[in-house]
Each structure stands twice: as structure tokens, then as C-alpha cells.
Design a protein around this motif. Structure first.
Motif, PDB file in Angstrom:
ATOM      1  N   SER A   1       0.834  -1.203   0.000  1.00  0.00           N
ATOM      2  CA  SER A   1       0.000   0.000   0.000  1.00  0.00           C
ATOM      3  C   SER A   1       0.868   1.252   0.000  1.00  0.00           C
ATOM      4  N   ARG A   2       0.237   2.387  -0.317  1.00  0.00           N
ATOM      5  CA  ARG A   2       0.892   3.687  -0.156  1.00  0.00           C
ATOM      6  C   ARG A   2       0.245   4.400   1.027  1.00  0.00           C
ATOM      7  N   PHE A   3       1.083   4.820   1.962  1.00  0.00           N
ATOM      8  CA  PHE A   3       0.607   5.539   3.149  1.00  0.00           C
ATOM      9  C   PHE A   3       1.287   6.900   3.211  1.00  0.00           C
ATOM     10  N   TRP A   4       0.489   7.953   3.379  1.00  0.00           N
ATOM     11  CA  TRP A   4       1.024   9.312   3.469  1.00  0.00           C
ATOM     12  C   TRP A   4       0.567   9.970   4.768  1.00  0.00           C
ATOM     13  N   PRO A   5       1.412  10.796   5.378  1.00  0.00           N
ATOM     14  CA  PRO A   5       0.980  11.543   6.562  1.00  0.00           C
ATOM     15  C   PRO A   5      -0.001  12.649   6.172  1.00  0.00           C
ATOM     16  N   VAL A   6      -1.115  12.728   6.884  1.00  0.00           N
ATOM     17  CA  VAL A   6      -2.142  13.727   6.571  1.00  0.00           C
ATOM     18  C   VAL A   6      -1.582  15.142   6.683  1.00  0.00           C
ATOM     19  N   ASP A   7      -0.769  15.378   7.692  1.00  0.00           N
ATOM     20  CA  ASP A   7      -0.310  16.746   7.954  1.00  0.00           C
ATOM     21  C   ASP A   7       0.718  17.250   6.939  1.00  0.00           C
ATOM     22  N   GLU A   8       1.201  16.376   6.049  1.00  0.00           N
ATOM     23  CA  GLU A   8       2.154  16.801   5.025  1.00  0.00           C
ATOM     24  C   GLU A   8       1.614  16.602   3.612  1.00  0.00           C
TER      25      GLU A   8
END
Length: 302
Positions: A232-239
Motif C-alpha cells: 500500500s501507499r501511506f502518506w501523513p495527513v499533515d504533510e
């Protein structure tokens, strides 16, 4: 040293199959033992060295998601992650936290990919055609934009070489069963939606993911790893900021490094994989560990 043991350990007396990341043993009674090693692959090639304790993250997150999404994840193949449920020869300290005892299933020949954001191969295809896997998308989307709705963008499950994106109609032909194809599509999108909404509340965007399914006595089970940083691809919401590549908690960090080798002519995405520098190994582990901490609110110490 610990990593080398995990990669090379074999259990005598049981048929063994080695995948890119997992070692799979058939117990001969309808159960498989799946051991997540620390190997890491990218572009379908296994790197020379791995990420210490990575296998524990993959196992722990798969167990976490199957429990968290039980209402939509079941039926699935996981029976247990406890060593004491296994024959004595598997009860080794080096296997602790890495083992999944699973029902043996006949894998279906399709990767059930769901995308909620425009990234990776989906972004490349959209730039060329305005579509992904035959699905027409709105014009003017930027890299990593959120899509109006999650879309089902399946791929072949290649035994050798690279997986290839295919259309839903291709899936129907592969399975020779439209009803089953529709069921896989709907179930995959439902799993993604539930996981995405949960992760968002914990500061993580799930941009896309891959599910696999198998058949046991006519029943379709969710199999293999589930919503891990390898699948999967996971990204930080705040960035999060559309228009460019995102900071990630997944394998993209390794892929980005490898792309620099390709640009310099040092590697051509064929075996053998290169050795990852210590900085890339440490950076990957820190991202996997931070993802686990955010999602579960627990820490996985090295």
C-alpha cells in the motif's frame, strides 16, 4: 546477524516455497505456515540486503487490520499468529512475531488494486491516456490528487516479470465469471473505504492498496498480507500536498532511491538487486515503525 538467520533458516520435514518476501511451508493438513522475512523487493526484484524487523511489521499490521475490519474482511485465511499452535520445529525465537498460520487456499489470478488517489503507475497512465485500467477520469487532475471515488484498477499476478494493469473486463475473462469479478471489485473497494476512513482519523492517508483472494471449498477468502507498507501507499495527513510525490510511510522511499541508481546507469531493474545503504535501511525501518505507531497507537521496538 539476526536478519541473516531469518532469511536463511529452513524447517526440515515440510514442503517449502519461497516468495520474494515470505517463506511458505505446507503442513499437509490444509494449513500453511507463512513466515515474513526481512527481505524487501522493489520493481519485482529482491534487494541484496533487507530491513531488520520488517517482517514483524508486516505480520503485526496484517493481524491488526483483519481484526479492525473484521466485519468486511471475513472470511479470511488467517487462523493464528501464535507459535505454540505450530509443530515444535517452528517454535523458534527467530520466528516470533513473523508467523501466520493460514488456511491453504487456491489463489485467484488477479491483484485487486484499489486507488483513492492519483499516484504511481496510475498517475503515469492517466498522464498518457486520461484513464486508469479503462476507467475515464476527470481532466486536469494533479499528481496525488484525491479521486472523486475510489476505483478498482486490477493487475495481473505475474509468476515472472512485472504485474500489468488490466481492465475489469479482463478480470471477467481471467476468472471466466463476471459475478465473481464483481464480488471481488465490490469487496475490495469496501475494504479500502473502511480502512481509509479509519486511518484518516489517525493521521494517515491510504492512497492505494492491493488485496488478494483465494478459494477454499467454494468459499472466497481474503488472503496474503493486508494493508501493509509493502502492499500500500501511506502518506501523513499533515504533510499531504497534491502536485508532487508525497512523503510516505511505505516502500516508495526505497523505490525513490533505486530510481536514482537507474538514472545513473548503475542498475536496470533486473536481478540481482543492489545492496541498500545503511541510511536507506534505517530510513525505511523508521517509516514502517512510525506507520505502525500511528495506526495502532502502540510502538514496535527494534
Amino acid at each position: 546477524m539476526k536478519q541473516t538467520i531469518i532469511i536463511r533458516t529452513m524447517v526440515s520435514g515440510h514442503k517449502r516455497r519461497q516468495g520474494k518476501v515470505r517463506d511458505i511451508y505446507n503442513l499437509g493438513d490444509g494449513r500453511l505456515v507463512i513466515i515474513a522475512t526481512d527481505r524487501i523487493s522493489a520493481f519485482d526484484v529482491v534487494m541484496e540486503n533487507g530491513i531488520p524487523d520488517k517482517g514483524k511489521v508486516l505480520t503485526a499490521l496484517t493481524k491488526f487490520w483483519l481484526q479492525k475490519l473484521q466485519s468486511v474482511a471475513s472470511p479470511h485465511h488467517l487462523v493464528s499468529t501464535e507459535l505454540d499452535r505450530l509443530p515444535e520445529e517452528f517454535q523458534r525465537e527467530c520466528f516470533e512475531g513473523r508467523v501466520m498460520v493460514c488456511r491453504e487456499a487456491e489463489p485467484l489470478p488477479v491483484e485487486c488494486v484499489v486507488r483513492g488517489y492519483l499516484a504511481g503507475s496510475g498517475w503515469k497512465e492517466y498522464q498518457k491516456t486520461g484513464q486508469i485500467c479503462g476507467i475515464k477520469l476527470p481532466s486536469g487532475l494533479k499528481q496525488c490528487d484525491k479521486l472523486p471515488e475510489p476505483i478498482f484498477t486490477p493487475a495481473t499476478k505475474a509468476q515472472a516479470g512485472h504485474d500489468e494493469n488490466i481492465t475489469f473486463e479482463d478480470v471477467c475473462k481471467l476468472l471466466a465469471n463476471r459475478s465473481l469479478a464483481e464480488s471481488l471489485r465490490d469487496r475490495s473497494i469496501n475494504l479500502y473505504r473502511k480502512a481509509h476512513d479509519f486511518a484518516l482519523k489517525r493521521g494517515v492517508i491510504i492512497a492505494d492498496t492491493k488485496f488478494e483472494f483465494g478459494r477454499v471449498d467454494g468459499t472466497i477468502l481474503l488472503i496474503d498480507e493486508v494493508l501493509t507498507p509493502d502492499s500500500s501507499r501511506f502518506w501523513p495527513v499533515d504533510e499531504y500536498e497534491p502536485g508532487h510525490d508525497q512523503v510516505s510511510f511505505d516502500k516508495q522511499f526505497v523505490r525513490n532511491y533505486l530510481e536514482t541508481l537507474c538514472e545513473n546507469g548503475k542498475w536496470d531493474k533486473t536481478p540481482p538487486g543492489p545492496r541498500l545503504p545503511d541510511t536507506i535501511v534505517a530510513g525505511t525501518w523508521n517509516r514502517y515503525r512510525e506507520l505502525y505507531r500511528r495506526l495502532t497507537r502502540k510502538d514496535l521496538k527494534p
